[in-house]
Design a protein around this motif. Structure first.
Motif, PDB file in Angstrom:
ATOM      1  N   ALA A  38       0.797  -1.234   0.000  1.00  0.00           N
ATOM      2  CA  ALA A  38       0.000   0.000   0.000  1.00  0.00           C
ATOM      3  C   ALA A  38       0.829   1.283   0.000  1.00  0.00           C
ATOM      4  O   ALA A  38       0.590   2.171  -0.827  1.00  0.00           O
ATOM      5  N   PRO A  39       1.829   1.451   0.890  1.00  0.00           N
ATOM      6  CA  PRO A  39       2.570   2.723   0.874  1.00  0.00           C
ATOM      7  C   PRO A  39       3.389   2.949  -0.387  1.00  0.00           C
ATOM      8  O   PRO A  39       3.788   4.080  -0.676  1.00  0.00           O
ATOM      9  N   ARG A  40       3.651   1.888  -1.155  1.00  0.00           N
ATOM     10  CA  ARG A  40       4.452   2.029  -2.364  1.00  0.00           C
ATOM     11  C   ARG A  40       3.622   1.954  -3.652  1.00  0.00           C
ATOM     12  O   ARG A  40       4.110   2.357  -4.717  1.00  0.00           O
ATOM     13  N   ARG A  41       2.386   1.433  -3.566  1.00  0.00           N
ATOM     14  CA  ARG A  41       1.607   1.196  -4.781  1.00  0.00           C
ATOM     15  C   ARG A  41       0.290   1.958  -4.835  1.00  0.00           C
ATOM     16  O   ARG A  41      -0.344   2.013  -5.896  1.00  0.00           O
ATOM     17  N   ALA A  42      -0.134   2.533  -3.743  1.00  0.00           N
ATOM     18  CA  ALA A  42      -1.437   3.198  -3.716  1.00  0.00           C
ATOM     19  C   ALA A  42      -1.445   4.414  -4.641  1.00  0.00           C
ATOM     20  O   ALA A  42      -0.411   5.011  -4.919  1.00  0.00           O
ATOM     21  N   THR A  54      -7.644  -3.404  -3.701  1.00  0.00           N
ATOM     22  CA  THR A  54      -7.397  -3.687  -2.292  1.00  0.00           C
ATOM     23  C   THR A  54      -5.900  -3.898  -2.131  1.00  0.00           C
ATOM     24  O   THR A  54      -5.300  -4.685  -2.875  1.00  0.00           O
ATOM     25  N   LEU A  55      -5.303  -3.203  -1.189  1.00  0.00           N
ATOM     26  CA  LEU A  55      -3.864  -3.275  -0.928  1.00  0.00           C
ATOM     27  C   LEU A  55      -3.633  -3.650   0.531  1.00  0.00           C
ATOM     28  O   LEU A  55      -4.576  -3.734   1.316  1.00  0.00           O
ATOM     29  N   THR A  56      -2.372  -3.884   0.886  1.00  0.00           N
ATOM     30  CA  THR A  56      -2.058  -4.319   2.251  1.00  0.00           C
ATOM     31  C   THR A  56      -0.902  -3.524   2.844  1.00  0.00           C
ATOM     32  O   THR A  56      -0.001  -3.073   2.125  1.00  0.00           O
ATOM     33  N   MET A  57      -0.949  -3.402   4.166  1.00  0.00           N
ATOM     34  CA  MET A  57       0.162  -2.805   4.920  1.00  0.00           C
ATOM     35  C   MET A  57       1.137  -3.865   5.417  1.00  0.00           C
ATOM     36  O   MET A  57       2.056  -3.548   6.174  1.00  0.00           O
ATOM     37  N   ASP A  58       0.959  -5.124   5.008  1.00  0.00           N
ATOM     38  CA  ASP A  58       1.777  -6.203   5.563  1.00  0.00           C
ATOM     39  C   ASP A  58       3.259  -5.991   5.297  1.00  0.00           C
ATOM     40  O   ASP A  58       4.098  -6.161   6.188  1.00  0.00           O
ATOM     41  N   ALA A  59       3.626  -5.641   4.057  1.00  0.00           N
ATOM     42  CA  ALA A  59       5.041  -5.411   3.757  1.00  0.00           C
ATOM     43  C   ALA A  59       5.570  -4.228   4.557  1.00  0.00           C
ATOM     44  O   ALA A  59       6.714  -4.249   5.048  1.00  0.00           O
ATOM     45  N   ALA A  60       4.757  -3.179   4.698  1.00  0.00           N
ATOM     46  CA  ALA A  60       5.165  -2.025   5.503  1.00  0.00           C
ATOM     47  C   ALA A  60       5.395  -2.431   6.947  1.00  0.00           C
ATOM     48  O   ALA A  60       6.380  -2.003   7.588  1.00  0.00           O
ATOM     49  N   ASN A  61       4.513  -3.268   7.482  1.00  0.00           N
ATOM     50  CA  ASN A  61       4.676  -3.732   8.866  1.00  0.00           C
ATOM     51  C   ASN A  61       5.933  -4.581   9.018  1.00  0.00           C
ATOM     52  O   ASN A  61       6.611  -4.532  10.058  1.00  0.00           O
ATOM     53  N   ALA A  62       6.270  -5.355   7.994  1.00  0.00           N
ATOM     54  CA  ALA A  62       7.513  -6.138   8.031  1.00  0.00           C
ATOM     55  C   ALA A  62       8.728  -5.221   8.007  1.00  0.00           C
ATOM     56  O   ALA A  62       9.724  -5.463   8.707  1.00  0.00           O
ATOM     57  N   ARG A  63       8.674  -4.147   7.213  1.00  0.00           N
ATOM     58  CA  ARG A  63       9.789  -3.195   7.197  1.00  0.00           C
ATOM     59  C   ARG A  63       9.956  -2.536   8.571  1.00  0.00           C
ATOM     60  O   ARG A  63      11.088  -2.295   9.020  1.00  0.00           O
ATOM     61  N   VAL A  64       8.827  -2.261   9.225  1.00  0.00           N
ATOM     62  CA  VAL A  64       8.892  -1.682  10.572  1.00  0.00           C
ATOM     63  C   VAL A  64       9.566  -2.656  11.525  1.00  0.00           C
ATOM     64  O   VAL A  64      10.423  -2.264  12.336  1.00  0.00           O
ATOM     65  N   THR A  65       9.208  -3.919  11.442  1.00  0.00           N
ATOM     66  CA  THR A  65       9.816  -4.932  12.316  1.00  0.00           C
ATOM     67  C   THR A  65      11.328  -4.958  12.144  1.00  0.00           C
ATOM     68  O   THR A  65      12.085  -5.079  13.131  1.00  0.00           O
ATOM     69  N   PRO A 108       8.181   4.390  13.394  1.00  0.00           N
ATOM     70  CA  PRO A 108       8.270   3.823  12.034  1.00  0.00           C
ATOM     71  C   PRO A 108       6.913   3.420  11.466  1.00  0.00           C
ATOM     72  O   PRO A 108       6.706   3.510  10.247  1.00  0.00           O
ATOM     73  N   GLN A 109       5.985   2.981  12.307  1.00  0.00           N
ATOM     74  CA  GLN A 109       4.653   2.668  11.803  1.00  0.00           C
ATOM     75  C   GLN A 109       3.961   3.917  11.268  1.00  0.00           C
ATOM     76  O   GLN A 109       3.334   3.900  10.202  1.00  0.00           O
ATOM     77  N   LEU A 110       4.093   5.014  12.004  1.00  0.00           N
ATOM     78  CA  LEU A 110       3.482   6.261  11.550  1.00  0.00           C
ATOM     79  C   LEU A 110       4.154   6.783  10.291  1.00  0.00           C
ATOM     80  O   LEU A 110       3.508   7.386   9.427  1.00  0.00           O
ATOM     81  N   ASP A 111       5.457   6.545  10.161  1.00  0.00           N
ATOM     82  CA  ASP A 111       6.161   6.944   8.933  1.00  0.00           C
ATOM     83  C   ASP A 111       5.563   6.227   7.716  1.00  0.00           C
ATOM     84  O   ASP A 111       5.358   6.844   6.659  1.00  0.00           O
ATOM     85  N   GLU A 112       5.326   4.920   7.853  1.00  0.00           N
ATOM     86  CA  GLU A 112       4.734   4.169   6.742  1.00  0.00           C
ATOM     87  C   GLU A 112       3.316   4.670   6.448  1.00  0.00           C
ATOM     88  O   GLU A 112       2.920   4.784   5.282  1.00  0.00           O
ATOM     89  N   LEU A 113       2.552   4.980   7.490  1.00  0.00           N
ATOM     90  CA  LEU A 113       1.203   5.483   7.272  1.00  0.00           C
ATOM     91  C   LEU A 113       1.228   6.842   6.580  1.00  0.00           C
ATOM     92  O   LEU A 113       0.399   7.117   5.693  1.00  0.00           O
ATOM     93  N   ARG A 114       2.189   7.688   6.932  1.00  0.00           N
ATOM     94  CA  ARG A 114       2.308   8.990   6.253  1.00  0.00           C
ATOM     95  C   ARG A 114       2.551   8.804   4.761  1.00  0.00           C
ATOM     96  O   ARG A 114       2.018   9.549   3.929  1.00  0.00           O
ATOM     97  N   ARG A 115       3.376   7.816   4.410  1.00  0.00           N
ATOM     98  CA  ARG A 115       3.644   7.560   2.982  1.00  0.00           C
ATOM     99  C   ARG A 115       2.353   7.158   2.270  1.00  0.00           C
ATOM    100  O   ARG A 115       2.096   7.580   1.137  1.00  0.00           O
ATOM    101  N   LEU A 116       1.557   6.323   2.939  1.00  0.00           N
ATOM    102  CA  LEU A 116       0.287   5.929   2.344  1.00  0.00           C
ATOM    103  C   LEU A 116      -0.624   7.145   2.161  1.00  0.00           C
ATOM    104  O   LEU A 116      -1.209   7.340   1.081  1.00  0.00           O
TER     105      LEU A 116
END
Length: 491
Positions: A88-92, A148-159, A209-217
């Motif tokens: 989602a943050p890279r493809r939306a 429909t997109l996912t934040m799963d990859a973003a959450n993995a990057r955060v981890t 980092p989670q909020l950073d990914e959400l900002r990108r989205l």
């Protein structure tokens, strides 16, 4: 708020009452904010405090997760670095409406995965995108609604980013001090919220980092209206706030039971203040007036309906074989395990006995309910969509679940189990609550031949849900600041 406050007070649990009293008193400590955070710390931990207080009366609903798989996690993190069409943050792309959801509310539909919570609404929204937390595609297949997109990859990057990181000692001390103060004001021992403190320290690692990914989205989508699943659970407060900061109007679609004893939908005066209102949706879209009139939410509350229920209840067969569906509410699994086994022994072989675990314990059913899981006369319901099960069911037995209300719409006889949890959630909505398996069996025998036909009660389930949503969205996009027709204003 349109509900009679005296009726709400009578149905409010002690745990929620204590939260409301603290928020009405509003001492300065509940306005304290951790360094770098944008909402008060109270909002970040409020729901977990509520669950801890509730567990003292009703018992814990915690589910111990399965074993963590290091190699599976490593593969997930590695995949997150590669191009992914679902990321989602890279493809939306730009959309007026964003549905931001968990992704677990799924049903099979023509070889695809239908998100019954939002897909009907997304299809009616025009320019919309669904963004979920769970990975894609799901075990049920590709999503019914596109995109429909996912934040799963973003959450993995955060981890990966937080590996080895720890909050500063000062932040850790602040967390412990604030929680000790909250405990004292709520009549608890100073260390009562120690587990919450451990979780809060972990969350502090992930927060930025989670909020950073959400900002990108958000930067890519730039939504005008956001439908935020579970948005009133205040540990999502900073995410809700980011959408609002970007100019979006945030509403939450009801996903399950809400009422005067649900901490996520009942708030004291403190949450009328801007710093905390920012942490909550502007509006809650409920299944019907029954639910709207049962909460104290500082935002608007509007009855919209549940299109998936309308559709499925209309297709329920009139004739069904004798089947009992026992639904779990996660509380006291040992008691439930024994009850289902005893009930199986009390009913003759003409009756099928089916047990449906709560979605939060579905992958732990064997460990939590070992006897019924191994019993040849009991079936564990693995249907993703409970409505498919209700279509085949004559009697539903449960303690404190939205499924009991849904069962009525499918023409099922409902037998409520008694407990402190049930008293706070369903009250007397289904008549006298039963104490044991023998009473359940007696009630089942007396109800045979008296099952009513399926009928959707429009005070509980507003009809024409998709059109209601379409009208609501048109008004929202026309003017985010104007009152919505059919909405109740906060008190």
């Amino acid at each position: 708020m349109t509900a009679d406050s005296r009726s709400l007070d009578a149905r409010t649990s002690d745990a929620v009452r204590r939260l409301l009293d603290l928020e009405d008193d509003a001492p300065d400590v509940v306005r304290e904010t951790l360094p770098g955070a944008s909402v008060p710390f109270w909002a970040q931990v409020r729901m977990r405090v509520a669950w801890a207080l509730s567990a003292q009366q009703t018992g814990s609903v915690d589910v111990t997760p399965g074993t963590w798989n290091r190699w599976k996690q490593a593969r997930r993190i590695a995949r997150a670095q590669l191009p992914d069409r679902w990321d989602a943050p890279r493809r939306a792309r730009r959309h007026d409406v964003c549905f931001y959801v968990g992704g677990g509310t799924l049903a099979a539909s023509d070889g695809t995965a239908l998100n019954w919570l939002v897909d009907d609404f997304a299809g009616a929204a025009g320019d919309a995108v669904v963004v979920q937390q769970q990975p894609l595609p799901s075990p049920l297949g590709r999503p019914s609604f596109r995109p429909t997109l996912t934040m799963d990859a973003a959450n993995a990057r955060v981890t990966m980013r937080v590996r080895g990181a720890h909050p500063s000692d000062a932040v850790g001390r602040s967390i412990e001090s604030l929680l000790a103060d909250f405990a004292r004001r709520l009549g608890q021992e100073p260390g009562a919220f120690a587990k919450i403190a451990q979780r809060a320290v972990r969350d502090e690692n992930y927060r930025r980092p989670q909020l950073d990914e959400l900002r990108r989205l958000i930067d890519r989508v730039r939504p005008r209206v956001v439908l935020f699943d579970n948005g009133s659970y205040t540990y999502h407060g900073e995410s809700v706030g980011l959408f609002k900061d970007a100019g979006a109007y945030v509403a939450e679609p009801q996903h399950g039971w809400i009422g005067p004893s649900h901490a996520a939908y009942n708030y004291g005066r403190l949450f009328r203040e801007p710093a905390l209102r920012r942490a909550l949706p502007d509006e809650v879209l409920t299944f019907g007036d029954f639910w709207s009139d049962s909460i104290r939410h500082p935002g608007r509350v509007t009855a919209i309906g549940k299109p998936h229920l309308e559709r499925q209840a209309a297709s329920a067969p009139a004739s069904r074989r004798p089947q009992v569906l026992v639904v779990s509410s996660r509380t006291d699994p040992e008691r439930t395990d024994a009850l289902v086994i005893e009930l199986r022994g009390l009913l003759d072989d003409s009756w099928s006995v089916v047990f449906r675990p709560h979605p939060g314990e579905r992958y732990e059913t064997g460990g939590r309910y070992p006897r019924l899981s191994a019993h040849p006369g009991v079936t564990v319901d693995e249907q993703p969509d409970v409505y498919e099960s209700l279509k085949q069911t004559t009697v539903v037995v449960g303690e404190a679940s939205t499924v009991l209300f849904e069962a009525r719409a499918f023409g099922c006889e409902v037998i409520p189990r008694d407990s402190a949890f049930a008293a706070a959630v369903i009250g007397d909505a289904f008549g006298d609550r039963v104490q044991d398996a023998r009473q359940i069996a007696d009630r089942i025998r007396s109800s045979v031949g008296h099952r009513t036909a399926a009928r959707v009660d429009d005070s509980i389930w507003a009809t024409h849900a998709v059109q209601n949503f379409r009208d609501w969205l048109a008004a929202s996009l026309d003017s985010e600041d104007s009152p919505r027709a059919g909405s109740s204003e906060p008190a």
